[in-house]
Design a protein around this motif. Sequence first.
Motif, PDB file in Angstrom:
ATOM      1  N   THR A 188      -6.163  -0.665   6.197  1.00 43.69           N
ATOM      2  CA  THR A 188      -6.876  -1.889   6.566  1.00 43.69           C
ATOM      3  C   THR A 188      -6.971  -1.924   8.085  1.00 43.69           C
ATOM      4  O   THR A 188      -5.993  -1.652   8.775  1.00 43.69           O
ATOM      5  N   GLN A 216     -10.055   1.629   1.715  1.00 38.49           N
ATOM      6  CA  GLN A 216     -10.455   0.328   1.197  1.00 38.49           C
ATOM      7  C   GLN A 216     -11.223  -0.435   2.277  1.00 38.49           C
ATOM      8  O   GLN A 216     -10.817  -0.472   3.428  1.00 38.49           O
ATOM      9  N   THR A 245     -12.752  -5.682  -7.460  1.00 38.63           N
ATOM     10  CA  THR A 245     -11.910  -4.750  -6.713  1.00 38.63           C
ATOM     11  C   THR A 245     -12.565  -4.352  -5.396  1.00 38.63           C
ATOM     12  O   THR A 245     -13.785  -4.176  -5.328  1.00 38.63           O
ATOM     13  N   ASP A 304     -12.215   3.193  -6.090  1.00 36.98           N
ATOM     14  CA  ASP A 304     -12.828   4.447  -5.649  1.00 36.98           C
ATOM     15  C   ASP A 304     -13.660   5.102  -6.742  1.00 36.98           C
ATOM     16  O   ASP A 304     -13.904   6.300  -6.711  1.00 36.98           O
ATOM     17  N   ASN A 318     -13.808   1.176  -2.677  1.00 32.07           N
ATOM     18  CA  ASN A 318     -13.067   2.393  -2.325  1.00 32.07           C
ATOM     19  C   ASN A 318     -11.572   2.163  -2.135  1.00 32.07           C
ATOM     20  O   ASN A 318     -10.923   2.902  -1.396  1.00 32.07           O
ATOM     21  N   ASP A 319     -11.018   1.151  -2.786  1.00 35.04           N
ATOM     22  CA  ASP A 319      -9.570   0.945  -2.779  1.00 35.04           C
ATOM     23  C   ASP A 319      -8.967   1.868  -3.835  1.00 35.04           C
ATOM     24  O   ASP A 319      -8.936   1.548  -5.022  1.00 35.04           O
ATOM     25  N   ARG A 340      -6.173  -7.382  -1.906  1.00 32.87           N
ATOM     26  CA  ARG A 340      -6.484  -6.261  -2.788  1.00 32.87           C
ATOM     27  C   ARG A 340      -6.121  -6.581  -4.237  1.00 32.87           C
ATOM     28  O   ARG A 340      -6.886  -6.296  -5.171  1.00 32.87           O
TER      29      ARG A 340
END
Length: 347
Positions: A157, A302, A267, A277, A270-271, A258
């Motif tokens: 992050t 993410q 969601t 993802d 890309n977490d 998250r």
Amino acid sequence: MDSNVEDNDEYEIKKIIVDDGQAPMRIDKFLTNRLLQVTRSKVQNGIRDGLVTVNEDLVKSNYKIHPGDEITVMIPINAEYDGVVEPEDIPLEIYYEDSYLMVVNKPAGMVVHPGTGNYTGTLVNAIVFHLQNTDLPVLPGNDPDRPGLVHRIDKDTSGLLVIAKKENTLKHLAEQFHDHTVERKYQAIVWGEMGKEEGTINARIGRNPKNRTMYQTYPEEAIDSSKDAVTHFRVLNNYYYVSLIECVLETGRTHQIRVHMNAVGNTIFNDQKYGGDRILKGTMFSKYKQFVDNCFKMCPRQALHARSLGFIHPETGKKMFFEAPLPEDMASILDKWRNYVKDRIEK
């Protein structure tokens, strides 16, 4: 054992069966005696962070072991760290600095402080180098490798953090965070549409019992295994299959945004830890899949950014407010989604 476990999965799994003749003993004391060169505070941190289970259940440091108990300990493979923070000449993006505090914009990919598997290259290593002649304070109960830290954000992050240079500054900033008077806004790109323009997610958060590097929501009555967590959100833009949202936290739980976004079906894009993802919204046409894959490559983490930070300066009493624009990786994929929406409208 330290607290940044979510960013590294390389552990040695050690199992201990308590002897039949073992007298009742606190588990933190028992493990300190059994694990060489590991201090009791490190053992307690590991227990707190879910690296220790007894009979596959999470326990607290004051748990009394019993004969036959099966204790599982996740020990970092790279466990030679001695707790001393080495100064490293790493560039810092400093938004503000005076004799009492500094505000920095942390890039994605940088761990905030030394911990499991990340003993160098952290924000704290860079800060210690930048302030070599400053004896930075440490919050009571924290390890000495977290000097000046009042709060943290995840490794992947990006965004703003305030660092305290003096003990009184640290104390007053910590009180502001505790009293929820600090203004913090995050921006995130999430999968799908939120369903309404703004709202509040009020759901308790605790560790996932099957994967202790992850967190999940719990029902209100699960007070022993979770903590209260409140996230306010507001939709800034919709792009058909993803949305740009703003989040304001009432609480500061690990992975809070998250976990809450995952829990409501949005969601963060890309977490990887929470399944963002992969394609969660949209079509399965190959052209669309290639488009999303390109977005993943442009923002390989993410899509979450600590956008703004506001607090009262502990020394001057002045209201301080800072904003950091979206980093290039998030801004770039938003441009791609804008063009995607434009193309759809024109067709």
